[in-house]
Design an enzyme around this catalytic site. Sequence first.
Site, PDB file in Angstrom:
ATOM      1  N   SER A  83       0.801  -1.237   0.000  1.00 47.97           N
ATOM      2  CA  SER A  83       0.000   0.000   0.000  1.00 47.97           C
ATOM      3  C   SER A  83       0.824   1.272   0.000  1.00 47.97           C
ATOM      4  O   SER A  83       0.283   2.348  -0.287  1.00 47.97           O
ATOM      5  CB  SER A  83      -0.906   0.033   1.223  1.00 47.97           C
ATOM      6  OG  SER A  83      -2.082  -0.666   0.969  1.00 47.97           O
ATOM      7  N   LYS A  86       0.656   3.493  -2.918  1.00 49.89           N
ATOM      8  CA  LYS A  86      -0.483   4.398  -3.146  1.00 49.89           C
ATOM      9  C   LYS A  86      -0.075   5.859  -3.005  1.00 49.89           C
ATOM     10  O   LYS A  86      -0.557   6.729  -3.745  1.00 49.89           O
ATOM     11  CB  LYS A  86      -1.607   4.089  -2.137  1.00 49.89           C
ATOM     12  CG  LYS A  86      -2.260   2.732  -2.343  1.00 49.89           C
ATOM     13  CD  LYS A  86      -3.135   2.360  -1.144  1.00 49.89           C
ATOM     14  CE  LYS A  86      -3.859   1.041  -1.375  1.00 49.89           C
ATOM     15  NZ  LYS A  86      -4.377   0.448  -0.141  1.00 49.89           N
ATOM     16  N   TYR A 209      -2.534  -1.987 -10.529  1.00 52.22           N
ATOM     17  CA  TYR A 209      -2.466  -1.723  -9.075  1.00 52.22           C
ATOM     18  C   TYR A 209      -1.764  -2.882  -8.354  1.00 52.22           C
ATOM     19  O   TYR A 209      -0.919  -2.665  -7.473  1.00 52.22           O
ATOM     20  CB  TYR A 209      -3.891  -1.504  -8.534  1.00 52.22           C
ATOM     21  CG  TYR A 209      -3.989  -1.596  -7.041  1.00 52.22           C
ATOM     22  CD1 TYR A 209      -3.616  -0.520  -6.230  1.00 52.22           C
ATOM     23  CD2 TYR A 209      -4.435  -2.770  -6.431  1.00 52.22           C
ATOM     24  CE1 TYR A 209      -3.682  -0.617  -4.854  1.00 52.22           C
ATOM     25  CE2 TYR A 209      -4.501  -2.871  -5.053  1.00 52.22           C
ATOM     26  CZ  TYR A 209      -4.131  -1.798  -4.264  1.00 52.22           C
ATOM     27  OH  TYR A 209      -4.183  -1.899  -2.901  1.00 52.22           O
ATOM     28  N   TYR A 261      -4.791   4.545   7.593  1.00 54.87           N
ATOM     29  CA  TYR A 261      -6.177   4.061   7.578  1.00 54.87           C
ATOM     30  C   TYR A 261      -6.960   4.553   8.783  1.00 54.87           C
ATOM     31  O   TYR A 261      -6.841   5.695   9.181  1.00 54.87           O
ATOM     32  CB  TYR A 261      -6.202   2.529   7.466  1.00 54.87           C
ATOM     33  CG  TYR A 261      -5.458   2.067   6.264  1.00 54.87           C
ATOM     34  CD1 TYR A 261      -5.919   2.403   4.996  1.00 54.87           C
ATOM     35  CD2 TYR A 261      -4.283   1.364   6.378  1.00 54.87           C
ATOM     36  CE1 TYR A 261      -5.226   2.015   3.874  1.00 54.87           C
ATOM     37  CE2 TYR A 261      -3.586   0.965   5.255  1.00 54.87           C
ATOM     38  CZ  TYR A 261      -4.073   1.298   4.006  1.00 54.87           C
ATOM     39  OH  TYR A 261      -3.382   0.935   2.908  1.00 54.87           O
ATOM     40  N   VAL A 279       1.028  -3.683   4.156  1.00 58.79           N
ATOM     41  CA  VAL A 279       0.835  -4.955   4.861  1.00 58.79           C
ATOM     42  C   VAL A 279       2.056  -5.860   4.881  1.00 58.79           C
ATOM     43  O   VAL A 279       2.095  -6.813   5.665  1.00 58.79           O
ATOM     44  CB  VAL A 279      -0.334  -5.795   4.304  1.00 58.79           C
ATOM     45  CG1 VAL A 279      -1.670  -5.272   4.728  1.00 58.79           C
ATOM     46  CG2 VAL A 279      -0.227  -5.992   2.834  1.00 58.79           C
TER      47      VAL A 279
HETATM   48  O1  DON Z   1      -4.715  -4.313  -2.072  1.00 63.62           O
HETATM   49  C1  DON Z   1      -4.130  -5.036  -1.304  1.00 63.62           C
HETATM   50  O2  DON Z   1      -4.736  -5.826  -0.612  1.00 63.62           O
HETATM   51  C2  DON Z   1      -2.610  -4.980  -1.194  1.00 63.62           C
HETATM   52  N1  DON Z   1      -1.984  -5.003  -2.449  1.00 63.62           N
HETATM   53  C3  DON Z   1      -2.144  -3.768  -0.427  1.00 63.62           C
HETATM   54  C4  DON Z   1      -2.668  -3.779   0.952  1.00 63.62           C
HETATM   55  C5  DON Z   1      -1.931  -2.964   1.931  1.00 63.62           C
HETATM   56  O3  DON Z   1      -0.712  -2.857   1.945  1.00 63.62           O
HETATM   57  C6  DON Z   1      -2.766  -2.384   2.972  1.00 63.62           C
HETATM   58  N2  DON Z   1      -1.964  -1.712   3.932  1.00 63.62           N
HETATM   59  N3  DON Z   1      -1.856  -1.619   5.047  1.00 63.62           N
END
Ligand code: DON
Length: 334
Positions: A83, A86, A209, A261, A279
Amino acid sequence: MLETDTEGVPQRVATGRMPAWDEVEEWVALAYERARPVAAGTVADYIPVLAEADPESFGVCVAEVDGSLHSAGDAQVLFSIQSISKAFVYALACDAVGHERVGDIVGVNNTGLPFNSVIAIELNAGHPMNPMVNAGAIATTALVPGDTAEDTWSAVLAGLSGFAGRPLELDERVYASEAATNQRNQAIGRLLQSYGRLDRDPLEIVDVYTRQCSLLVSAHDLAVMGATLADGGVNPITGQQVVSADVCRDTLAVLAANGLYERSGEWLFEIGLPGKSGVSGGIVTVAPGKGAIGTFSPPLDSAGNSVRGQRATAYLSRTLGLNIFASDDRGSNA
Ligand code: DON
């Protein structure tokens, strides 16, 4: 003579300096030593390959806007950016099409809900709300110019590599693992399309993405990428102007409101800086005009934020004097 912004308003920027080089070295080493024994948290496993991460791996890096670097632990270990991408793709989209257009389509307000919430989209009549949740990130990726999804991917890859100051590479295993299990993101893409918020092929954009999330970076890379946002868009190592200074200001405001978040308020209260987590265990934190902190440690708290990364960053925010809300009482009347 003051420089003017895009609306012709003269502007100054907040100023301040990092402590001396050897002091920063010492505080980074101490931040690492203090956070290392913390054993709390769980490694993410909803993308199957992420579950293989070593929970002991821990790295910290501070990059200053003058290009100085201070590292401790596994600061060169590579992991998928997830994430955190982003934040940088938002900057690239704003640089390409202007923050007004991105703001109209994506927004800047916190959802108060988890990063992959579908309910948040429904509650807001199809508006993705902000570019740091999956709905907004997918809509943002769609705004990065390109006649085809492949062109957009090339622009994202080149842009994120510009932030890092080196050519980034895809982790093919993470990409394959997420692509096989990202039905929820595909559904979010379709939902955005149904609300008229995505005028490109939703599955192709979700694929771009997914690729951007699978790019390999280290804590060192995150620090350099963050320091580029701290330095008006100029990469402190390569000297490349990656995005404009106005775009950096806008991106950091969005991170302050949404980067962690539903924990963004607590993060801002505790650390007092814009940041973004992922994550796989990375966190980038930006001190405008001064530099940035990159951390990596896979065990996460219940909101998906690295436990050791938060500890080390909180310590560095205080010891390096980075909290943008902090002042002392030695004012001009003292
Ligand atoms: O969209 C997703 O689930 C992952 N590619 C990214 C999620 C993520 O890193 C959320 N962050 N805390």
